[in-house]
Design an enzyme around this catalytic site. Structure first.
Site, short mmCIF file in Angstrom:
data_model
loop_
_atom_site.label_atom_id
_atom_site.label_comp_id
_atom_site.label_asym_id
_atom_site.label_seq_id
_atom_site.Cartn_x
_atom_site.Cartn_y
_atom_site.Cartn_z
N GLN A 1 2.67 -9.08 -9.49
CA GLN A 1 1.78 -8.12 -9.38
C GLN A 1 1.57 -7.60 -7.83
OE1 GLN A 1 0.22 -6.52 -11.87
NE2 GLN A 1 1.06 -7.82 -13.57
N LYS B 1 7.60 -4.26 -13.18
CA LYS B 1 6.62 -3.87 -12.94
C LYS B 1 6.76 -3.03 -11.54
CE LYS B 1 4.43 -7.74 -14.54
NZ LYS B 1 3.90 -7.30 -15.89
#
Length: 413
Positions: free
Chosen positions: A210, A233
Protein backbone atom coordinates in the site's frame (compact mmCIF):
# COMPACT_ATOMS: atom_id res chain seq x y z
CA UNK A 1 1.87 12.69 3.58
CA UNK A 2 -0.57 14.95 5.43
CA UNK A 3 1.65 18.00 5.03
CA UNK A 4 0.08 20.24 2.42
CA UNK A 5 2.29 20.33 -0.64
CA UNK A 6 1.16 22.46 -3.57
CA UNK A 7 0.60 20.58 -6.81
CA UNK A 8 2.43 22.13 -9.74
CA UNK A 9 0.04 23.81 -12.16
CA UNK A 10 1.85 21.98 -14.97
CA UNK A 11 0.05 18.75 -14.06
CA UNK A 12 -3.40 18.66 -15.61
CA UNK A 13 -5.08 16.05 -13.43
CA UNK A 14 -8.12 15.91 -15.70
CA UNK A 15 -5.81 14.97 -18.55
CA UNK A 16 -4.11 12.37 -16.35
CA UNK A 17 -7.49 10.89 -15.49
CA UNK A 18 -8.27 10.55 -19.20
CA UNK A 19 -5.41 8.03 -19.43
CA UNK A 20 -7.53 5.52 -17.47
CA UNK A 21 -10.23 4.16 -19.79
CA UNK A 22 -12.19 2.21 -17.18
CA UNK A 23 -12.97 5.38 -15.25
CA UNK A 24 -15.12 6.54 -18.18
CA UNK A 25 -17.72 3.79 -17.85
CA UNK A 26 -21.09 3.71 -16.13
CA UNK A 27 -22.36 1.28 -13.48
CA UNK A 28 -26.10 0.73 -13.00
CA UNK A 29 -26.67 3.63 -15.39
CA UNK A 30 -24.62 6.08 -13.35
CA UNK A 31 -21.08 7.43 -13.78
CA UNK A 32 -18.62 5.20 -12.00
CA UNK A 33 -16.98 6.55 -8.86
CA UNK A 34 -14.09 4.16 -8.27
CA UNK A 35 -12.99 4.42 -4.64
CA UNK A 36 -11.37 0.97 -4.37
CA UNK A 37 -7.79 1.59 -5.46
CA UNK A 38 -6.38 -0.01 -2.30
CA UNK A 39 -7.90 -3.23 -3.61
CA UNK A 40 -6.52 -2.80 -7.11
CA UNK A 41 -5.42 0.27 -9.00
CA UNK A 42 -6.73 1.15 -12.45
CA UNK A 43 -4.43 0.87 -15.46
CA UNK A 44 -3.44 3.74 -17.75
CA UNK A 45 -3.42 3.39 -21.52
CA UNK A 46 0.40 3.04 -21.77
CA UNK A 47 0.34 -0.03 -19.49
CA UNK A 48 -2.54 -1.60 -21.38
CA UNK A 49 -0.80 -0.86 -24.68
CA UNK A 50 2.50 -2.33 -23.49
CA UNK A 51 1.00 -5.65 -22.47
CA UNK A 52 -0.99 -5.80 -25.70
CA UNK A 53 2.10 -4.96 -27.74
CA UNK A 54 4.13 -7.68 -26.05
CA UNK A 55 1.63 -10.37 -27.02
CA UNK A 56 1.16 -8.97 -30.52
CA UNK A 57 4.80 -8.43 -31.44
CA UNK A 58 7.29 -9.94 -28.97
CA UNK A 59 5.68 -12.95 -27.31
CA UNK A 60 8.29 -15.59 -26.48
CA UNK A 61 9.70 -17.15 -23.36
CA UNK A 62 12.57 -15.52 -21.48
CA UNK A 63 16.10 -16.89 -21.14
CA UNK A 64 15.29 -20.02 -23.15
CA UNK A 65 15.89 -19.15 -26.80
CA UNK A 66 18.51 -17.55 -29.02
CA UNK A 67 16.05 -16.44 -31.68
CA UNK A 68 15.01 -12.78 -32.09
CA UNK A 69 11.72 -13.01 -30.23
CA UNK A 70 13.32 -14.77 -27.27
CA UNK A 71 15.98 -12.06 -27.06
CA UNK A 72 13.37 -9.31 -27.30
CA UNK A 73 11.25 -10.87 -24.56
CA UNK A 74 14.25 -11.35 -22.27
CA UNK A 75 15.48 -7.80 -22.88
CA UNK A 76 12.05 -6.33 -22.14
CA UNK A 77 11.64 -8.44 -18.99
CA UNK A 78 15.05 -7.50 -17.60
CA UNK A 79 14.52 -3.86 -18.60
CA UNK A 80 11.39 -3.86 -16.43
CA UNK A 81 13.43 -5.22 -13.53
CA UNK A 82 15.91 -2.40 -14.01
CA UNK A 83 13.18 0.25 -14.08
CA UNK A 84 11.66 -1.04 -10.86
CA UNK A 85 15.07 -1.25 -9.19
CA UNK A 86 15.83 2.38 -10.05
CA UNK A 87 12.38 3.40 -8.80
CA UNK A 88 13.17 1.77 -5.45
CA UNK A 89 16.85 2.82 -5.31
CA UNK A 90 18.16 -0.75 -5.20
CA UNK A 91 20.30 -3.03 -7.35
CA UNK A 92 18.42 -5.01 -9.98
CA UNK A 93 20.19 -8.25 -9.00
CA UNK A 94 18.62 -7.91 -5.53
CA UNK A 95 15.09 -7.77 -6.96
CA UNK A 96 13.16 -11.01 -7.43
CA UNK A 97 10.08 -10.81 -9.66
CA UNK A 98 7.04 -12.44 -8.03
CA UNK A 99 3.29 -12.56 -8.59
CA UNK A 100 2.88 -10.01 -5.81
CA UNK A 101 3.40 -9.36 -2.13
CA UNK A 102 1.78 -12.60 -0.94
CA UNK A 103 4.22 -14.71 -2.95
CA UNK A 104 7.12 -12.48 -1.92
CA UNK A 105 6.43 -12.86 1.80
CA UNK A 106 5.94 -16.60 1.44
CA UNK A 107 9.30 -16.74 -0.33
CA UNK A 108 10.95 -15.12 2.70
CA UNK A 109 9.02 -17.36 5.08
CA UNK A 110 10.00 -20.64 3.45
CA UNK A 111 13.40 -19.83 2.01
CA UNK A 112 14.83 -17.61 4.76
CA UNK A 113 12.84 -18.18 7.96
CA UNK A 114 12.14 -21.91 7.77
CA UNK A 115 15.85 -22.87 7.77
CA UNK A 116 16.71 -20.20 10.35
CA UNK A 117 14.09 -20.41 13.10
CA UNK A 118 14.29 -22.78 16.08
CA UNK A 119 12.07 -23.61 19.07
CA UNK A 120 12.10 -20.66 21.44
CA UNK A 121 12.60 -18.07 18.68
CA UNK A 122 9.93 -15.42 18.17
CA UNK A 123 8.43 -13.43 15.30
CA UNK A 124 6.92 -10.00 15.97
CA UNK A 125 4.01 -8.79 13.84
CA UNK A 126 1.95 -5.64 14.24
CA UNK A 127 -1.77 -5.62 14.93
CA UNK A 128 -2.44 -3.90 11.59
CA UNK A 129 -0.88 -6.53 9.31
CA UNK A 130 -2.65 -7.95 6.28
CA UNK A 131 -3.21 -11.70 6.42
CA UNK A 132 -0.42 -12.07 3.84
CA UNK A 133 2.00 -10.87 6.52
CA UNK A 134 0.50 -13.06 9.24
CA UNK A 135 -0.44 -16.48 7.88
CA UNK A 136 2.94 -17.40 6.31
CA UNK A 137 4.64 -16.70 9.65
CA UNK A 138 2.08 -18.79 11.52
CA UNK A 139 2.72 -21.71 9.15
CA UNK A 140 6.48 -21.42 9.58
CA UNK A 141 6.16 -21.02 13.35
CA UNK A 142 4.16 -24.25 13.53
CA UNK A 143 6.91 -26.10 11.68
CA UNK A 144 9.84 -24.63 13.60
CA UNK A 145 8.52 -24.24 17.13
CA UNK A 146 8.83 -20.45 16.98
CA UNK A 147 6.14 -18.22 18.50
CA UNK A 148 4.27 -15.13 17.29
CA UNK A 149 4.25 -11.91 19.32
CA UNK A 150 2.00 -8.93 18.55
CA UNK A 151 2.98 -5.26 18.62
CA UNK A 152 -0.19 -3.33 19.41
CA UNK A 153 -1.59 -0.10 18.03
CA UNK A 154 -3.18 2.95 19.63
CA UNK A 155 -6.89 3.77 19.40
CA UNK A 156 -6.37 6.14 16.47
CA UNK A 157 -4.62 3.42 14.47
CA UNK A 158 -0.99 4.43 14.93
CA UNK A 159 1.61 1.81 15.76
CA UNK A 160 2.58 1.97 19.44
CA UNK A 161 6.34 2.37 19.07
CA UNK A 162 6.94 1.93 22.80
CA UNK A 163 5.08 -1.40 22.71
CA UNK A 164 7.06 -2.42 19.64
CA UNK A 165 10.32 -1.55 21.37
CA UNK A 166 9.30 -3.64 24.39
CA UNK A 167 8.32 -6.55 22.13
CA UNK A 168 11.76 -6.79 20.50
CA UNK A 169 13.24 -9.01 23.17
CA UNK A 170 16.26 -11.27 22.85
CA UNK A 171 14.40 -14.26 21.38
CA UNK A 172 12.93 -12.22 18.49
CA UNK A 173 14.52 -13.07 15.16
CA UNK A 174 12.14 -11.41 12.70
CA UNK A 175 9.79 -8.42 12.54
CA UNK A 176 7.01 -8.09 9.95
CA UNK A 177 5.54 -4.61 9.47
CA UNK A 178 3.29 -2.91 6.95
CA UNK A 179 4.68 0.27 5.44
CA UNK A 180 1.08 1.49 5.04
CA UNK A 181 -1.99 -0.17 6.55
CA UNK A 182 -4.50 -1.32 3.95
CA UNK A 183 -7.37 -0.66 6.38
CA UNK A 184 -6.34 2.39 8.37
CA UNK A 185 -4.13 4.17 5.86
CA UNK A 186 -1.57 4.61 8.65
CA UNK A 187 1.93 5.30 7.33
CA UNK A 188 4.37 3.58 9.65
CA UNK A 189 7.81 5.13 10.28
CA UNK A 190 9.54 2.12 8.77
CA UNK A 191 12.97 3.73 8.66
CA UNK A 192 12.90 4.31 12.42
CA UNK A 193 11.41 0.87 13.03
CA UNK A 194 14.05 -0.90 10.95
CA UNK A 195 16.84 1.02 12.66
CA UNK A 196 15.47 -0.06 16.03
CA UNK A 197 15.24 -3.69 14.91
CA UNK A 198 18.71 -3.67 13.38
CA UNK A 199 20.21 -2.60 16.71
CA UNK A 200 18.62 -5.70 18.26
CA UNK A 201 19.81 -8.00 15.47
CA UNK A 202 16.23 -8.54 14.26
CA UNK A 203 15.60 -9.16 10.55
CA UNK A 204 12.87 -6.94 9.07
CA UNK A 205 10.25 -7.73 6.43
CA UNK A 206 8.31 -4.70 5.18
CA UNK A 207 5.01 -5.14 3.34
CA UNK A 208 5.06 -2.30 0.83
CA UNK A 209 1.85 -3.13 -1.06
CA UNK A 210 0.00 0.00 0.00
CA UNK A 211 3.02 2.32 0.03
CA UNK A 212 4.18 2.14 -3.59
CA UNK A 213 0.95 3.57 -5.05
CA UNK A 214 1.05 6.65 -2.82
CA UNK A 215 4.61 7.81 -2.26
CA UNK A 216 8.25 7.63 -3.24
CA UNK A 217 9.91 4.61 -1.62
CA UNK A 218 13.68 4.52 -1.13
CA UNK A 219 14.43 1.03 0.14
CA UNK A 220 18.11 1.80 0.66
CA UNK A 221 17.14 4.63 3.02
CA UNK A 222 14.61 2.47 4.89
CA UNK A 223 17.29 -0.02 5.85
CA UNK A 224 15.12 -3.16 5.94
CA UNK A 225 16.22 -6.70 5.13
CA UNK A 226 13.28 -7.58 2.87
CA UNK A 227 10.71 -5.41 1.08
CA UNK A 228 7.68 -6.94 -0.67
CA UNK A 229 5.52 -5.16 -3.23
CA UNK A 230 2.55 -5.70 -5.51
CA UNK A 231 2.34 -4.30 -9.03
CA UNK A 232 -1.42 -4.22 -9.54
CA UNK A 233 -1.94 -1.58 -6.85
CA UNK A 234 0.55 0.80 -8.54
CA UNK A 235 -1.07 0.94 -11.99
CA UNK A 236 0.57 -2.30 -13.14
CA UNK A 237 -1.05 -5.55 -14.31
CA UNK A 238 -2.35 -8.14 -11.89
CA UNK A 239 -0.07 -11.05 -11.06
CA UNK A 240 3.00 -8.81 -10.84
CA UNK A 241 5.26 -7.71 -8.03
CA UNK A 242 8.65 -8.25 -6.49
CA UNK A 243 10.70 -9.03 -3.44
CA UNK A 244 13.76 -6.97 -2.66
CA UNK A 245 16.26 -8.60 -0.32
CA UNK A 246 19.74 -7.84 0.89
CA UNK A 247 22.28 -9.56 -1.30
CA UNK A 248 23.72 -11.60 1.57
CA UNK A 249 20.28 -13.04 2.34
CA UNK A 250 19.60 -13.96 -1.27
CA UNK A 251 22.98 -15.62 -1.60
CA UNK A 252 22.35 -17.81 1.47
CA UNK A 253 18.70 -18.69 0.81
CA UNK A 254 17.84 -22.07 -0.76
CA UNK A 255 15.34 -22.10 -3.63
CA UNK A 256 11.67 -21.98 -2.72
CA UNK A 257 10.41 -23.59 -5.94
CA UNK A 258 12.21 -25.90 -8.35
CA UNK A 259 12.04 -26.03 -12.13
CA UNK A 260 13.23 -24.18 -15.18
CA UNK A 261 15.25 -20.94 -15.12
CA UNK A 262 16.35 -21.33 -11.49
CA UNK A 263 19.04 -23.89 -12.38
CA UNK A 264 22.50 -23.92 -13.92
CA UNK A 265 22.76 -27.67 -14.40
CA UNK A 266 20.60 -30.64 -13.44
CA UNK A 267 21.90 -34.17 -12.93
CA UNK A 268 20.17 -37.01 -11.17
CA UNK A 269 23.02 -36.87 -8.67
CA UNK A 270 22.19 -33.25 -7.85
CA UNK A 271 21.42 -29.79 -9.20
CA UNK A 272 23.50 -26.63 -9.36
CA UNK A 273 21.28 -23.60 -8.89
CA UNK A 274 21.34 -20.27 -10.67
CA UNK A 275 22.46 -17.05 -9.03
CA UNK A 276 19.89 -14.74 -7.41
CA UNK A 277 17.49 -13.33 -8.39
CA UNK A 278 16.87 -16.03 -11.04
CA UNK A 279 17.32 -18.77 -8.43
CA UNK A 280 13.90 -17.76 -7.10
CA UNK A 281 12.08 -17.40 -10.43
CA UNK A 282 11.24 -20.96 -11.37
CA UNK A 283 9.09 -21.57 -14.41
CA UNK A 284 7.71 -19.21 -17.02
CA UNK A 285 6.98 -15.87 -15.37
CA UNK A 286 4.26 -13.34 -16.12
CA UNK A 287 6.46 -11.73 -18.77
CA UNK A 288 3.90 -9.40 -20.32
CA UNK A 289 2.70 -8.41 -16.86
CA UNK A 290 6.16 -7.49 -15.60
CA UNK A 291 6.83 -5.57 -18.83
CA UNK A 292 3.59 -3.71 -18.12
CA UNK A 293 4.76 -3.07 -14.56
CA UNK A 294 7.91 -1.49 -15.95
CA UNK A 295 5.73 0.86 -18.00
CA UNK A 296 3.63 1.62 -14.90
CA UNK A 297 6.84 2.62 -13.13
CA UNK A 298 7.67 4.89 -16.08
CA UNK A 299 4.20 6.42 -15.87
CA UNK A 300 4.40 7.11 -12.13
CA UNK A 301 7.94 8.42 -12.53
CA UNK A 302 6.79 10.89 -15.19
CA UNK A 303 4.07 12.16 -12.85
CA UNK A 304 6.50 12.35 -9.95
CA UNK A 305 5.65 10.52 -6.74
CA UNK A 306 5.85 13.77 -4.76
CA UNK A 307 3.11 15.15 -7.01
CA UNK A 308 1.06 11.97 -6.60
CA UNK A 309 1.38 12.22 -2.81
CA UNK A 310 0.39 15.89 -2.81
CA UNK A 311 -2.64 15.28 -5.03
CA UNK A 312 -3.86 12.43 -2.85
CA UNK A 313 -3.30 14.42 0.34
CA UNK A 314 -5.54 17.14 -1.05
CA UNK A 315 -8.23 14.62 -2.01
CA UNK A 316 -8.01 12.85 1.35
CA UNK A 317 -8.45 16.11 3.26
CA UNK A 318 -11.58 16.92 1.24
CA UNK A 319 -13.03 13.43 1.65
CA UNK A 320 -12.37 13.30 5.40
CA UNK A 321 -13.83 16.75 5.98
CA UNK A 322 -17.07 15.86 4.19
CA UNK A 323 -17.41 12.44 5.81
CA UNK A 324 -17.07 13.95 9.28
CA UNK A 325 -20.20 16.04 8.62
CA UNK A 326 -22.38 12.94 8.23
CA UNK A 327 -24.24 12.06 11.45
CA UNK A 328 -23.66 8.54 12.72
CA UNK A 329 -20.60 7.95 10.55
CA UNK A 330 -17.50 6.59 12.29
CA UNK A 331 -14.07 6.76 10.68
CA UNK A 332 -11.77 3.96 11.82
CA UNK A 333 -8.14 4.99 11.65
CA UNK A 334 -7.34 8.61 12.37
CA UNK A 335 -3.57 8.52 12.82
CA UNK A 336 -1.94 11.84 11.93
CA UNK A 337 0.15 10.39 9.11
CA UNK A 338 -2.15 8.68 6.61
CA UNK A 339 -2.37 7.60 3.01
CA UNK A 340 -5.61 8.16 1.07
CA UNK A 341 -7.53 5.28 2.66
CA UNK A 342 -10.62 5.78 4.84
CA UNK A 343 -12.37 2.89 6.59
CA UNK A 344 -15.77 3.76 8.00
CA UNK A 345 -19.09 2.53 9.37
CA UNK A 346 -22.52 4.12 9.46
CA UNK A 347 -24.61 3.62 12.57
CA UNK A 348 -27.29 0.98 12.09
CA UNK A 349 -25.94 -0.31 8.76
CA UNK A 350 -23.88 -3.40 8.05
CA UNK A 351 -20.83 -2.67 5.94
CA UNK A 352 -21.93 -5.08 3.19
CA UNK A 353 -25.40 -3.52 2.96
CA UNK A 354 -23.84 -0.08 2.79
CA UNK A 355 -21.44 -1.06 0.03
CA UNK A 356 -24.20 -2.81 -1.95
CA UNK A 357 -26.43 0.26 -1.87
CA UNK A 358 -23.52 2.54 -2.78
CA UNK A 359 -22.81 0.31 -5.76
CA UNK A 360 -26.36 0.94 -7.00
CA UNK A 361 -25.42 4.63 -6.98
CA UNK A 362 -22.37 3.91 -9.11
CA UNK A 363 -19.91 4.09 -6.20
CA UNK A 364 -17.37 1.28 -5.77
CA UNK A 365 -16.03 0.85 -2.23
CA UNK A 366 -14.83 -2.30 -0.55
CA UNK A 367 -16.58 -3.89 2.40
CA UNK A 368 -15.48 -6.71 4.66
CA UNK A 369 -12.60 -7.53 6.97
CA UNK A 370 -10.04 -6.47 4.33
CA UNK A 371 -7.86 -9.51 5.08
CA UNK A 372 -7.19 -8.04 8.51
CA UNK A 373 -9.22 -10.05 11.05
CA UNK A 374 -6.97 -9.18 14.03
CA UNK A 375 -7.43 -5.48 13.31
CA UNK A 376 -11.22 -5.85 13.13
CA UNK A 377 -11.10 -7.63 16.49
CA UNK A 378 -9.14 -4.71 17.97
CA UNK A 379 -11.89 -2.29 16.97
CA UNK A 380 -14.67 -4.70 17.92
CA UNK A 381 -16.31 -4.78 14.48
CA UNK A 382 -16.84 -7.63 12.01
CA UNK A 383 -16.27 -5.48 8.93
CA UNK A 384 -15.95 -1.94 7.62
CA UNK A 385 -16.47 -0.09 4.38
CA UNK A 386 -13.31 1.33 2.85
CA UNK A 387 -13.04 4.24 0.45
CA UNK A 388 -9.57 4.40 -1.07
CA UNK A 389 -8.44 7.14 -3.41
CA UNK A 390 -5.81 7.54 -6.08
CA UNK A 391 -4.40 10.53 -7.94
CA UNK A 392 -6.85 9.91 -10.80
CA UNK A 393 -9.88 10.59 -8.59
CA UNK A 394 -11.51 14.02 -8.48
CA UNK A 395 -13.14 16.43 -6.05
CA UNK A 396 -16.36 16.04 -8.04
CA UNK A 397 -16.29 12.31 -7.35
CA UNK A 398 -15.93 13.01 -3.65
CA UNK A 399 -19.06 15.18 -3.78
CA UNK A 400 -20.90 12.42 -5.69
CA UNK A 401 -19.78 9.86 -3.09
CA UNK A 402 -20.99 12.03 -0.22
CA UNK A 403 -24.35 12.57 -1.94
CA UNK A 404 -24.69 8.81 -2.47
CA UNK A 405 -23.71 8.13 1.13
CA UNK A 406 -26.33 10.56 2.43
CA UNK A 407 -28.98 8.98 0.19
CA UNK A 408 -28.07 5.49 1.36
CA UNK A 409 -28.10 6.58 4.99
CA UNK A 410 -31.65 7.91 4.54
CA UNK A 411 -32.71 4.62 2.93
CA UNK A 412 -31.29 2.67 5.86
CA UNK A 413 -33.14 4.83 8.32
Amino acid sequence: MNAATPIPAAIDWARVRADFPLLDRQVHGKPLVYFDSANTGQKPEPVIAATDDFYRRHNANVSRAVHALGNEATDAYEAARGKLARHLNVRSDELVFTSGTTFAINLVAYSWALPQLRPGDAIVLTRMEHHANIVPWQLVAQRTGATIKVAEITADGALDLDALDAALTQEVKLLGVAHVSNVLGTINPVREICRLARKRGVVTVVDGSQALPHMAVDIAAIGCDFYALTGHKMCGPTGTGALWARREHLAAMPPFLGGGEMIRQVRFEGTTFNDPPHRFEAGTPNIAGQVGLGVAVDYLGALGMANVAARETELLAHLTEEMRKIPGLRIIGTAPDKAAVVSFLVEGAHAHDLATLLDLEGVAVRSGHHCAHPLMQFYGVPATCRASLAFYNTHAEIEAFIAALLKVRRLLG
